[in-house]
Write a protein that holds these residues in place. Structure first.
Motif, PDB file in Angstrom:
ATOM      1  N   ASP A 132       0.578  -1.554  -0.229  1.00  0.00           N
ATOM      2  CA  ASP A 132       0.584   0.193   0.155  1.00  0.00           C
ATOM      3  C   ASP A 132       0.449   1.078   0.161  1.00  0.00           C
ATOM      4  O   ASP A 132       0.938   2.355  -0.679  1.00  0.00           O
ATOM      5  N   GLU A 133       1.941   1.376   0.515  1.00  0.00           N
ATOM      6  CA  GLU A 133       3.158   2.320   0.576  1.00  0.00           C
ATOM      7  C   GLU A 133       3.394   2.450  -0.349  1.00  0.00           C
ATOM      8  O   GLU A 133       4.006   3.915  -1.415  1.00  0.00           O
ATOM      9  N   GLY A 188       1.882   6.337  -7.053  1.00  0.00           N
ATOM     10  CA  GLY A 188       0.535   6.244  -7.684  1.00  0.00           C
ATOM     11  C   GLY A 188       0.230   5.084  -8.807  1.00  0.00           C
ATOM     12  O   GLY A 188       0.032   5.261  -9.727  1.00  0.00           O
ATOM     13  N   GLU A 224       1.391   3.701  -2.979  1.00  0.00           N
ATOM     14  CA  GLU A 224       0.916   5.775  -2.885  1.00  0.00           C
ATOM     15  C   GLU A 224       2.005   6.193  -3.504  1.00  0.00           C
ATOM     16  O   GLU A 224       1.896   7.196  -3.789  1.00  0.00           O
TER      17      GLU A 224
END
Length: 316
Positions: free
Chosen positions: A273-274, A280, A277
């Protein structure tokens, strides 16, 4: 170029998620670098149908789509390939039957081999990406090629595996890091081998817990390779230093070598997830079950695509 004289069932894409296919197949957009530095895509002519298509074929009993894609490419083209980015699937009715066929596609880079005429394919042609659309007989093949063209062809692949089933922690009396795989987990670990090899897995890294190391041990035996321990990728290591753990994973991305990382359930989702993010990227919805695999595609240091293999690993 010869075209089909009547509408082909491949022109009839079914995208309704409620529709379940009962014939499963897999194929690939097989690509290579031309001498002038451009990208070329392989298109095959099938004598039975007198058409030009991407190489594909039905799954054998007990086979997964990834293994089938590599096998079918080899059978139809004589080329050995490693899979890369997942390109999506098409679903269409089978002519003359009350059945639906689903075909999953991957990008596939050539590693060896040479075409020879075979019972299914009598001609293989290589076409530049700016010409290939006009050579394909079916709109659905063109749709898959468009998916391939959305990103650079030569993405690096990183395979992230959640360890296989190890039973309940409360039933194990020793230190949790020593908890071994249960019988079904050992079966999962063995089943992972051909699927990871389909992507060209070559080097192996694992969090230190026994259940992680043992998940990739059958792969290590198949490759005659060592398993490098990565303390930062255990749940304890990640909890203490999440940014360092992400940096370590990113450092393992290699354009030349496909690496496999085995880690744990409280590491993989937050780490990805990191990463997504920051870069993008979009991650598909996934339960991240034990024994499942993330296929991560990286271009110029950025995570650009991700595919989660869970149900696909359980096709029987």
């Amino acid at each position: 170029m010869t075209r089909p004289v009547a509408p082909d069932p491949d022109d009839l894409t079914i995208s309704d998620p409620r529709v379940t296919a009962n014939v499963l197949a897999a194929g690939a957009v097989v690509w290579r670098w031309a001498t002038d530095g451009s990208v070329e895509i392989a298109v095959v002519h099938r004598r039975k149908y007198n058409d030009w298509s991407l190489p594909k074929g039905k799954l054998d009993p007990g086979e997964t789509p990834m293994v089938a894609a590599v096998r079918e490419v080899a059978e139809e083209t004589g080329l050995l390939c490693h899979l890369g980015r997942y390109l999506g699937h098409i679903t269409y009715p089978v002519t003359g039957h009350r059945k639906l066929k689903r075909v999953d596609y991957w990008a596939a880079s050539v590693t060896a081999g040479e075409f020879s005429v075979n019972p299914e394919v009598d001609v293989l042609q290589w076409h530049r990406v700016d010409q290939v659309m006009d050579q394909l007989s079916y709109p659905m093949d063109r749709r898959i090629v468009r998916s391939f063209l959305r990103l650079p062809p030569d993405t690096a692949t990183l395979l992230m595996v959640r360890h296989a089933k190890a039973g309940r922690s409360e039933r194990f009396t020793g230190p949790d890091e020593q908890r071994p795989l249960e019988k079904s987990g050992r079966e999962q670990a063995r089943a992972l081998v051909p699927n990871l090899l389909a992507f060209g897995a070559a080097e192996i890294f694992s969090a230190p817990p026994v259940r992680c190391v043992d998940t990739v041990r059958p792969l290590a035996e198949a490759l005659d390779a060592d398993i490098a321990r990565e303390p930062l990728l255990s749940e304890k290591g990640y909890a203490a230093a999440p940014q360092e753990a992400l940096a370590r994973v990113r450092s393992l991305v290699s354009a030349a070598t496909v690496r496999v990382i085995c880690s744990q359930g409280k590491v993989i989702p937050p780490l990805l997830d990191e990463w997504a993010e920051i870069d993008g990227a979009a991650l598909p919805s996934a339960r991240n079950r034990k024994g499942s695999v993330w296929v991560l595609s990286i271009a110029q240091g950025r995570l650009v695509a991700a595919d989660h293999l869970d149900r696909a690993l359980r096709h029987r």
